[in-house]
Design an enzyme around this catalytic site. Structure first.
Site, PDB file in Angstrom:
ATOM      1  CG  HIS A  32      -1.898   1.135   1.209  1.00  0.00           C
ATOM      2  ND1 HIS A  32      -2.659   1.442   0.101  1.00  0.00           N
ATOM      3  CD2 HIS A  32      -2.219   2.056   2.161  1.00  0.00           C
ATOM      4  CE1 HIS A  32      -3.418   2.485   0.376  1.00  0.00           C
ATOM      5  NE2 HIS A  32      -3.163   2.881   1.617  1.00  0.00           N
ATOM      6  CG  HIS A  44      -3.383   6.404   2.591  1.00  0.00           C
ATOM      7  ND1 HIS A  44      -4.012   5.219   2.890  1.00  0.00           N
ATOM      8  CD2 HIS A  44      -3.571   7.187   3.685  1.00  0.00           C
ATOM      9  CE1 HIS A  44      -4.550   5.264   4.085  1.00  0.00           C
ATOM     10  NE2 HIS A  44      -4.297   6.454   4.598  1.00  0.00           N
ATOM     11  CB  CYS A 155      -2.711   2.969  -3.132  1.00  0.00           C
ATOM     12  SG  CYS A 155      -1.887   1.343  -3.166  1.00  0.00           S
TER      13      CYS A 155
END
Length: 248
Positions: A32, A44, A155
């Site tokens: 991530h 994010h 992401c």
């Protein structure tokens, strides 16, 4: 700061505002990504636990959902973010979700890029100054980054755009994500390369497939591709807003 070929792990003390950071999820299957903005905060892009964004309808959705804040985590700084989605701001602890901290590398050489066995850890593209990176991240925090999609808008795509301002302008390819291109490169090397018929030995087949994998990763990198364009964040937000208005 020296980082090994196979790891970009750093300490929290080394972080600077504007850094592109990431943390591995699900036993290093998926990472991530986000932008560190200072004071222990990270902006994010997340997939909704409720599934309002595009998903794959497969077990990969469980990996995507791992980018969202945990339902069980009720942070005193962030509160309960389990129902939030899109571009959000979290504390570093919530972003890492008990994982280690890694720094995404920019402006690496082609040799260094190929030496990395995993995608989603570096790019040949250069980063813009931190002031521009933080401006893009802040703007997208308030205006969004479109609809989350595993292969075309995830992401890592968000973080790379914040760092470079580059967007893929074609609709027939994957986004900027090194993770997505690595997955597709591996699949292509195994099932579609005609070079696999040039050898019948396991060692030879492995060498051919790895060579094809590395080549596919290299030509798909955001710093090499020709189907990208530098897009000001204001223009991106305006286009996104116009698209949402037309859909209503």
């Amino acid at each position: 700061m020296k980082m090994a070929v196979f790891s970009n792990k750093i300490s929290r003390e080394e972080l600077k505002p504007g850094d592109h950071i990431y943390s591995w999820r699900y036993a290093y299957i998926y990472a991530h990504h986000g932008i560190y903005i200072g004071e222990g905060k990270v902006i994010h892009f997340t997939q909704s636990q409720g599934g309002r964004e595009i998903s794959t309808g497969t077990v990969l959705d469980r990996i995507i959902f791992s980018s969202s804040p945990s339902e069980a985590r009720n942070c005193p700084n962030c509160g309960d973010q389990s129902s939030r989605c899109g571009v959000i701001c979290s504390c570093l602890d919530c972003f890492l979700a008990d994982g280690d901290l890694y720094l995404f590398q920019y402006a690496v050489s082609p040799a260094s890029f190929v030496a990395k066995p995993r995608g989603g850890t570096c790019t040949i593209a250069a980063s813009d100054p931190s002031s521009e990176v933080l401006h893009r991240a802040s703007c997208l925090l308030h205006n969004g980054f479109g609809v989350y999609h595993l292969f075309t808008n995830n992401c890592e795509d968000f973080a790379i755009y914040c760092k470079t301002g580059l967007l893929v302008i074609t609709r027939i390819s994957v986004g900027r994500s090194g993770q997505a291109t690595s997955f597709l490169a591996a699949a292509s090397a195994i099932v579609s390369s005609p070079l696999r018929y040039l050898t019948t030995s396991f060692t030879g087949l492995t060498a051919v497939c790895y060579g094809m994998y590395c080549f596919s990763r290299l030509v798909s990198d955001i710093g090499v591709r020709r189907d990208v364009e530098k897009v000001p964040v204001e223009r991106l937000v305006s286009a996104s807003s116009s698209s949402r208005f037309q859909e209503t």
